[in-house]
Design a protein around this motif. Structure first.
Motif, PDB file in Angstrom:
ATOM      1  N   ALA A 178     -93.396 -93.797  39.875  1.00  0.00           N
ATOM      2  CA  ALA A 178     -92.032 -93.716  39.364  1.00  0.00           C
ATOM      3  C   ALA A 178     -91.117 -93.263  40.491  1.00  0.00           C
ATOM      4  N   ASP A 179     -89.873 -93.655  40.387  1.00  0.00           N
ATOM      5  CA  ASP A 179     -88.868 -93.320  41.392  1.00  0.00           C
ATOM      6  C   ASP A 179     -87.693 -92.641  40.705  1.00  0.00           C
ATOM      7  N   ASN A 180     -86.892 -91.960  41.477  1.00  0.00           N
ATOM      8  CA  ASN A 180     -85.680 -91.291  40.997  1.00  0.00           C
ATOM      9  C   ASN A 180     -85.954 -90.262  39.908  1.00  0.00           C
ATOM     10  N   GLY A 181     -87.101 -89.602  39.976  1.00  0.00           N
ATOM     11  CA  GLY A 181     -87.419 -88.546  39.028  1.00  0.00           C
ATOM     12  C   GLY A 181     -87.822 -89.029  37.641  1.00  0.00           C
ATOM     13  N   ALA A 182     -87.949 -90.332  37.446  1.00  0.00           N
ATOM     14  CA  ALA A 182     -88.326 -90.886  36.140  1.00  0.00           C
ATOM     15  C   ALA A 182     -89.829 -90.697  35.896  1.00  0.00           C
ATOM     16  N   GLN A 183     -90.263 -90.972  34.684  1.00  0.00           N
ATOM     17  CA  GLN A 183     -91.678 -90.965  34.349  1.00  0.00           C
ATOM     18  C   GLN A 183     -92.247 -92.374  34.563  1.00  0.00           C
ATOM     19  N   PRO A 184     -93.512 -92.481  34.994  1.00  0.00           N
ATOM     20  CA  PRO A 184     -94.126 -93.810  35.141  1.00  0.00           C
ATOM     21  C   PRO A 184     -94.104 -94.563  33.812  1.00  0.00           C
ATOM     22  N   SER A 185     -93.988 -95.884  33.888  1.00  0.00           N
ATOM     23  CA  SER A 185     -93.929 -96.684  32.661  1.00  0.00           C
ATOM     24  C   SER A 185     -95.010 -97.760  32.599  1.00  0.00           C
ATOM     25  N   THR A 186     -95.707 -98.011  33.694  1.00  0.00           N
ATOM     26  CA  THR A 186     -96.722 -99.053  33.733  1.00  0.00           C
ATOM     27  C   THR A 186     -97.983 -98.519  34.381  1.00  0.00           C
ATOM     28  N   LEU A 187     -99.117 -98.810  33.770  1.00  0.00           N
ATOM     29  CA  LEU A 187    -100.413 -98.434  34.310  1.00  0.00           C
ATOM     30  C   LEU A 187    -101.072 -99.696  34.860  1.00  0.00           C
ATOM     31  N   GLU A 188    -101.437 -99.675  36.141  1.00  0.00           N
ATOM     32  CA  GLU A 188    -102.009-100.850  36.803  1.00  0.00           C
ATOM     33  C   GLU A 188    -103.453-100.579  37.195  1.00  0.00           C
ATOM     34  N   SER A 189    -104.292-101.606  37.111  1.00  0.00           N
ATOM     35  CA  SER A 189    -105.646-101.497  37.653  1.00  0.00           C
ATOM     36  C   SER A 189    -105.543-101.282  39.153  1.00  0.00           C
ATOM     37  N   PHE A 190    -106.496-100.549  39.703  1.00  0.00           N
ATOM     38  CA  PHE A 190    -106.440-100.178  41.116  1.00  0.00           C
ATOM     39  C   PHE A 190    -107.824-100.358  41.730  1.00  0.00           C
ATOM     40  N   MET A 191    -107.903-101.120  42.793  1.00  0.00           N
ATOM     41  CA  MET A 191    -109.145-101.347  43.548  1.00  0.00           C
ATOM     42  C   MET A 191    -110.220-102.022  42.694  1.00  0.00           C
ATOM     43  N   ILE A 192    -109.842-102.958  41.841  1.00  0.00           N
ATOM     44  CA  ILE A 192    -110.811-103.550  40.918  1.00  0.00           C
ATOM     45  C   ILE A 192    -111.789-104.503  41.599  1.00  0.00           C
ATOM     46  N   ASP A 193    -111.462-105.005  42.764  1.00  0.00           N
ATOM     47  CA  ASP A 193    -112.340-105.966  43.440  1.00  0.00           C
ATOM     48  C   ASP A 193    -113.336-105.327  44.394  1.00  0.00           C
ATOM     49  N   GLU A 194    -113.247-104.034  44.582  1.00  0.00           N
ATOM     50  CA  GLU A 194    -114.118-103.353  45.535  1.00  0.00           C
ATOM     51  C   GLU A 194    -115.404-102.900  44.860  1.00  0.00           C
ATOM     52  N   ARG A 195    -116.540-103.348  45.399  1.00  0.00           N
ATOM     53  CA  ARG A 195    -117.836-102.980  44.822  1.00  0.00           C
ATOM     54  C   ARG A 195    -118.271-101.586  45.257  1.00  0.00           C
ATOM     55  N   LYS A 196    -118.041-101.248  46.505  1.00  0.00           N
ATOM     56  CA  LYS A 196    -118.466 -99.956  47.046  1.00  0.00           C
ATOM     57  C   LYS A 196    -117.245 -99.284  47.663  1.00  0.00           C
ATOM     58  N   VAL A 197    -116.747 -98.263  47.020  1.00  0.00           N
ATOM     59  CA  VAL A 197    -115.550 -97.561  47.481  1.00  0.00           C
ATOM     60  C   VAL A 197    -115.960 -96.439  48.422  1.00  0.00           C
ATOM     61  N   ASN A 198    -115.230 -96.323  49.532  1.00  0.00           N
ATOM     62  CA  ASN A 198    -115.431 -95.202  50.453  1.00  0.00           C
ATOM     63  C   ASN A 198    -114.064 -94.591  50.774  1.00  0.00           C
ATOM     64  N   LEU A 199    -114.075 -93.533  51.552  1.00  0.00           N
ATOM     65  CA  LEU A 199    -112.831 -92.822  51.864  1.00  0.00           C
ATOM     66  C   LEU A 199    -111.814 -93.733  52.537  1.00  0.00           C
ATOM     67  N   ASP A 200    -112.248 -94.479  53.545  1.00  0.00           N
ATOM     68  CA  ASP A 200    -111.304 -95.341  54.265  1.00  0.00           C
ATOM     69  C   ASP A 200    -110.648 -96.364  53.345  1.00  0.00           C
ATOM     70  N   LEU A 201    -111.426 -96.971  52.459  1.00  0.00           N
ATOM     71  CA  LEU A 201    -110.852 -97.957  51.532  1.00  0.00           C
ATOM     72  C   LEU A 201    -109.902 -97.297  50.532  1.00  0.00           C
ATOM     73  N   LEU A 202    -110.274 -96.137  50.040  1.00  0.00           N
ATOM     74  CA  LEU A 202    -109.414 -95.430  49.093  1.00  0.00           C
ATOM     75  C   LEU A 202    -108.075 -95.080  49.736  1.00  0.00           C
ATOM     76  N   LEU A 203    -108.104 -94.625  50.976  1.00  0.00           N
ATOM     77  CA  LEU A 203    -106.862 -94.325  51.698  1.00  0.00           C
ATOM     78  C   LEU A 203    -106.059 -95.595  51.955  1.00  0.00           C
ATOM     79  N   LEU A 204    -106.726 -96.635  52.415  1.00  0.00           N
ATOM     80  CA  LEU A 204    -106.054 -97.898  52.718  1.00  0.00           C
ATOM     81  C   LEU A 204    -105.350 -98.471  51.485  1.00  0.00           C
ATOM     82  N   TYR A 205    -106.056 -98.539  50.376  1.00  0.00           N
ATOM     83  CA  TYR A 205    -105.466 -99.100  49.164  1.00  0.00           C
ATOM     84  C   TYR A 205    -104.315 -98.247  48.643  1.00  0.00           C
ATOM     85  N   THR A 206    -104.424 -96.943  48.744  1.00  0.00           N
ATOM     86  CA  THR A 206    -103.336 -96.075  48.293  1.00  0.00           C
ATOM     87  C   THR A 206    -102.086 -96.318  49.136  1.00  0.00           C
TER      88      THR A 206
END
Length: 122
Positions: free
Chosen positions: A81-109
């Protein structure tokens, strides 16, 4: 490192790594929290899950990386959310990654935040 217990991995590796990575692109007032909380979007229920919550620009910009299970390998979601608003949409995140590691988590964020044009100006 990714084999550490979930909470330990997030607090000892992901949060410091995210602070450092975002600092390199000019975000120096980042406030990061890791806590169990209800989903930040109205109507999605009262159950709590682990979330990394980031805020900067005096709370005007915020994002949530949400972990459905106590594992970086489980389902993850993202909202913002921007401008102090509350988030309004929940999105899937990193759904195509089979093995998550620190570098991938940082990169995707960082990529997701950059997708909002919050990090690099066009």
């Amino acid at each position: 490192m990714e084999d550490k217990p979930f909470e330990e991995f997030i607090t000892q590796h992901y949060l410091p790594g995210l602070t450092e990575t975002l600092g390199k692109v000019g975000i120096h007032d980042l406030d990061l929290k890791f806590e169990q909380a209800k989903l930040p979007i109205a109507g999605l229920g009262d159950s709590e899950c682990w979330q990394v919550i980031g805020r900067w620009q005096n709370g005007q910009r915020q994002f949530h990386v949400i972990f459905a299970k106590d594992s970086i390998q489980g389902p993850k979601y993202f909202c913002y959310a921007d401008n102090g608003a509350q988030p309004s949409t929940l999105e899937s995140f990193m759904i195509d990654e089979r093995k998550v590691n620190l570098d991938l988590l940082l990169l995707y964020t960082v990529q997701r935040l950059n997708g909002q044009k919050w990090l690099v100006r066009n």
